[in-house]
Motif scaffolding. Structure first.
Motif, PDB file in Angstrom:
ATOM      1  N   MET A  90      -2.799  18.648  -0.521  1.00 56.41           N
ATOM      2  CA  MET A  90      -2.344  17.809  -1.635  1.00 56.41           C
ATOM      3  C   MET A  90      -3.450  17.800  -2.702  1.00 56.41           C
ATOM      4  SD  MET A  90      -0.975  13.912  -1.392  1.00 56.41           S
ATOM      5  CE  MET A  90      -2.588  13.191  -1.202  1.00 56.41           C
ATOM      6  N   GLY A 107      -6.785   2.683   4.016  1.00 61.33           N
ATOM      7  CA  GLY A 107      -7.122   2.895   5.427  1.00 61.33           C
ATOM      8  C   GLY A 107      -8.181   1.900   5.892  1.00 61.33           C
ATOM      9  N   ARG A 114     -10.349  -0.287  13.341  1.00 65.78           N
ATOM     10  CA  ARG A 114     -11.401  -1.288  13.617  1.00 65.78           C
ATOM     11  C   ARG A 114     -11.480  -1.576  15.116  1.00 65.78           C
ATOM     12  NH1 ARG A 114     -13.887   0.098   9.412  1.00 65.78           N
ATOM     13  NH2 ARG A 114     -12.819  -0.379   7.476  1.00 65.78           N
ATOM     14  N   TRP A 215     -14.850  13.119  12.397  1.00 64.20           N
ATOM     15  CA  TRP A 215     -13.706  12.626  11.611  1.00 64.20           C
ATOM     16  C   TRP A 215     -14.210  11.938  10.346  1.00 64.20           C
ATOM     17  CZ3 TRP A 215     -11.956   8.065   9.520  1.00 64.20           C
ATOM     18  CH2 TRP A 215     -10.697   8.146   8.922  1.00 64.20           C
ATOM     19  N   ARG A 216     -15.227  11.103  10.470  1.00 64.13           N
ATOM     20  CA  ARG A 216     -15.745  10.379   9.295  1.00 64.13           C
ATOM     21  C   ARG A 216     -16.212  11.361   8.228  1.00 64.13           C
ATOM     22  NH1 ARG A 216     -16.565   4.824  10.111  1.00 64.13           N
ATOM     23  NH2 ARG A 216     -16.951   4.156  12.237  1.00 64.13           N
ATOM     24  N   THR A 233      -8.829   2.419  -3.218  1.00 60.14           N
ATOM     25  CA  THR A 233      -7.776   1.418  -3.461  1.00 60.14           C
ATOM     26  C   THR A 233      -8.099   0.126  -2.710  1.00 60.14           C
ATOM     27  OG1 THR A 233      -6.530   2.524  -1.713  1.00 60.14           O
ATOM     28  CG2 THR A 233      -5.848   2.982  -3.970  1.00 60.14           C
ATOM     29  N   GLY A 234      -8.893   0.244  -1.642  1.00 64.93           N
ATOM     30  CA  GLY A 234      -9.270  -0.939  -0.857  1.00 64.93           C
ATOM     31  C   GLY A 234     -10.377  -1.755  -1.523  1.00 64.93           C
ATOM     32  N   SER A 236     -13.547  -0.652  -2.324  1.00 70.91           N
ATOM     33  CA  SER A 236     -14.936  -0.257  -2.069  1.00 70.91           C
ATOM     34  C   SER A 236     -15.353   0.775  -3.119  1.00 70.91           C
ATOM     35  CB  SER A 236     -15.072   0.365  -0.682  1.00 70.91           C
ATOM     36  OG  SER A 236     -14.674   1.721  -0.715  1.00 70.91           O
TER      37      SER A 236
HETATM   38  C1  HEM Z   1      -5.728  11.375   0.034  1.00 68.59           C
HETATM   39  C2  HEM Z   1      -6.061  10.840   1.172  1.00 68.59           C
HETATM   40  C3  HEM Z   1      -7.056   9.744   1.344  1.00 68.59           C
HETATM   41  C4  HEM Z   1      -7.882   9.173   0.446  1.00 68.59           C
HETATM   42  C5  HEM Z   1      -8.078   9.498  -1.038  1.00 68.59           C
HETATM   43  C6  HEM Z   1      -8.620   8.121   1.148  1.00 68.59           C
HETATM   44  C7  HEM Z   1      -9.563   7.311   0.583  1.00 68.59           C
HETATM   45  C8  HEM Z   1     -10.277   6.340   1.217  1.00 68.59           C
HETATM   46  C9  HEM Z   1     -11.278   5.494   0.604  1.00 68.59           C
HETATM   47  C10 HEM Z   1     -11.728   5.591  -0.841  1.00 68.59           C
HETATM   48  C11 HEM Z   1     -11.738   4.649   1.547  1.00 68.59           C
HETATM   49  C12 HEM Z   1     -12.799   3.559   1.367  1.00 68.59           C
HETATM   50  C13 HEM Z   1     -12.161   2.200   1.373  1.00 68.59           C
HETATM   51  C14 HEM Z   1     -11.437   1.875   0.080  1.00 68.59           C
HETATM   52  O1  HEM Z   1     -12.062   1.335  -0.844  1.00 68.59           O
HETATM   53  O2  HEM Z   1     -10.223   2.154  -0.017  1.00 68.59           O
HETATM   54  C15 HEM Z   1     -11.042   4.950   2.775  1.00 68.59           C
HETATM   55  C16 HEM Z   1     -11.252   4.317   3.981  1.00 68.59           C
HETATM   56  C17 HEM Z   1     -10.606   4.632   5.129  1.00 68.59           C
HETATM   57  N1  HEM Z   1      -9.597   5.568   5.280  1.00 68.59           N
HETATM   58 FE1  HEM Z   1      -8.964   6.882   3.911  1.00 68.59          FE
HETATM   59  N2  HEM Z   1      -8.245   8.116   2.466  1.00 68.59           N
HETATM   60  C18 HEM Z   1      -7.274   9.070   2.634  1.00 68.59           C
HETATM   61  C19 HEM Z   1      -6.623   9.378   3.812  1.00 68.59           C
HETATM   62  C20 HEM Z   1      -6.811   8.733   5.000  1.00 68.59           C
HETATM   63  C21 HEM Z   1      -6.103   9.027   6.230  1.00 68.59           C
HETATM   64  C22 HEM Z   1      -5.051  10.113   6.433  1.00 68.59           C
HETATM   65  C23 HEM Z   1      -6.538   8.148   7.149  1.00 68.59           C
HETATM   66  C24 HEM Z   1      -6.043   8.064   8.540  1.00 68.59           C
HETATM   67  C25 HEM Z   1      -5.787   6.945   9.139  1.00 68.59           C
HETATM   68  C26 HEM Z   1      -7.523   7.300   6.527  1.00 68.59           C
HETATM   69  C27 HEM Z   1      -8.195   6.276   7.145  1.00 68.59           C
HETATM   70  C28 HEM Z   1      -9.202   5.536   6.581  1.00 68.59           C
HETATM   71  C29 HEM Z   1      -9.978   4.569   7.318  1.00 68.59           C
HETATM   72  C30 HEM Z   1      -9.852   4.215   8.788  1.00 68.59           C
HETATM   73  C31 HEM Z   1     -10.870   4.014   6.412  1.00 68.59           C
HETATM   74  C32 HEM Z   1     -11.964   2.972   6.710  1.00 68.59           C
HETATM   75  C33 HEM Z   1     -13.260   3.721   6.989  1.00 68.59           C
HETATM   76  C34 HEM Z   1     -14.481   2.820   7.131  1.00 68.59           C
HETATM   77  O3  HEM Z   1     -14.492   1.668   6.650  1.00 68.59           O
HETATM   78  O4  HEM Z   1     -15.467   3.295   7.742  1.00 68.59           O
HETATM   79  N3  HEM Z   1      -7.676   7.681   5.232  1.00 68.59           N
HETATM   80  N4  HEM Z   1     -10.166   5.994   2.553  1.00 68.59           N
END
Ligand code: HEM
Length: 261
Positions: A90, A107, A114, A215-216, A233-234, A236
């Motif tokens: 994508m 996410g 968590r 994974w991270r 979007t969350g 951070s």
């Molecule tokens: C285009 C795809 C994705 C983008 C741009 C994206 C972006 C982000 C960003 C920017 C964060 C930081 C928190 C925030 O401010 O939102 C985040 C956290 C996280 N995302 Fe994604 N994400 C994507 C796909 C996924 C997928 C497929 C998963 C699977 C479950 C995932 C799971 C998580 C998790 C678990 C966190 C928390 C991580 C932590 O706090 O250590 N994300 N993501």
């Protein structure tokens, strides 16, 4: 008369296939985004199911099956990492066609992720307090907050196997971070030198720890290529925040001893 069980009724396919509800109208790529996250959540559910089982097996001193269970978890983790390739098809422009529809959903709010962190010993109070009192997520995380981690189950197993695990470690506060311990490292070095059964178990724990770090790393790289340095979007700082979570092993002792082996 009771209806015969079918593939569809057993798997509750009617319900499952009605759970994908894109928020954008006519934007092709949102379906992939929803399905991939739902699949992740199902795998998180299965991983938690297996980690809980692994803890029970360690409590029963069944190292063989505990190790077998860890191998299964690791195999799932490999699939989780590989799945990011699909999302990387994508482009940034495609993601932007629906990104604003996500509002503040992220996410970041995955309570099962968590819960996985909690079981690995990374218990952060804010992760729990993010969810409203009485919600399923909060109740579940609250339950796991006081539950011994996989590392605790492992230390107790080692003690019952006759290793001199310090009582302070066995009685440690299970909500506190897992700190490196020279006493435990001494035991682990001895195990790697003399005890193939327990050293195999240690290796599977390293696999698990490394698998989550992998994974991270892949997630942050995907985030960088999809949204660059934009905020998440969350709420951070996006990839800048995610990079702070890299290279933090859950089980530091298992990494510390490598140079001594
Ligand atoms: C285009 C795809 C994705 C983008 C741009 C994206 C972006 C982000 C960003 C920017 C964060 C930081 C928190 C925030 O401010 O939102 C985040 C956290 C996280 N995302 Fe994604 N994400 C994507 C796909 C996924 C997928 C497929 C998963 C699977 C479950 C995932 C799971 C998580 C998790 C678990 C966190 C928390 C991580 C932590 O706090 O250590 N994300 N993501």
């Amino acid at each position: 008369m009771k209806e015969a069980l079918t593939y569809g009724s057993y798997l509750k396919l009617e319900e499952l296939l009605s759970l994908q509800a894109p928020r954008s109208v006519g934007e092709h790529d949102e379906m992939l985004f929803i399905i991939i996250h739902q699949v992740y959540e199902l795998w998180f559910k299965e991983i938690l199911h297996e980690i809980d089982y692994c803890c029970r097996l360690l409590e029963q001193d069944d190292a063989h099956r505990a190790q077998h269970t860890l191998k299964r978890i690791l195999t799932i983790l490999k699939v989780l990492v590989a799945q990011l390739d699909i999302l990387e098809t994508m482009t940034p422009a495609e993601f932007l066609t629906f990104r604003e529809r996500l509002e503040s959903a992220s996410g970041f709010q995955s309570d099962q992720f968590r819960a996985l962190e909690f079981m690995m010993g990374r218990k952060v109070r804010a992760s729990l307090e993010r969810f409203p009192e009485g919600s399923r997520a909060r109740t579940e995380l609250q339950r796991r907050w006081g539950t011994p981690t996989l590392w605790d189950a492992f230390l107790h197993y080692l003690a019952r196997e006759g290793h001199e695990v310090p009582p302070t470690q066995l009685a440690r506060d299970v909500t506190a971070p897992i700190e490196a311990s020279p006493d435990i490292q001494k035991i682990l070095v001895e195990i790697y030198r003399t005890n193939p059964k327990s050293s195999e178990l240690c290796e599977r724990l390293v696999d698990l720890d490394e698998g989550i770090m992998e994974w991270r790393y892949r997630h942050v790289k995907m985030v960088e290529r999809t949204i660059g340095a934009k905020m998440g979007t969350g709420g951070s700082a996006g990839s800048k925040y995610l990079r702070t979570t890299l290279n933090e092993p859950a089980f530091p002792d298992l990494w510390e001893i490598r140079t001594q082996l």
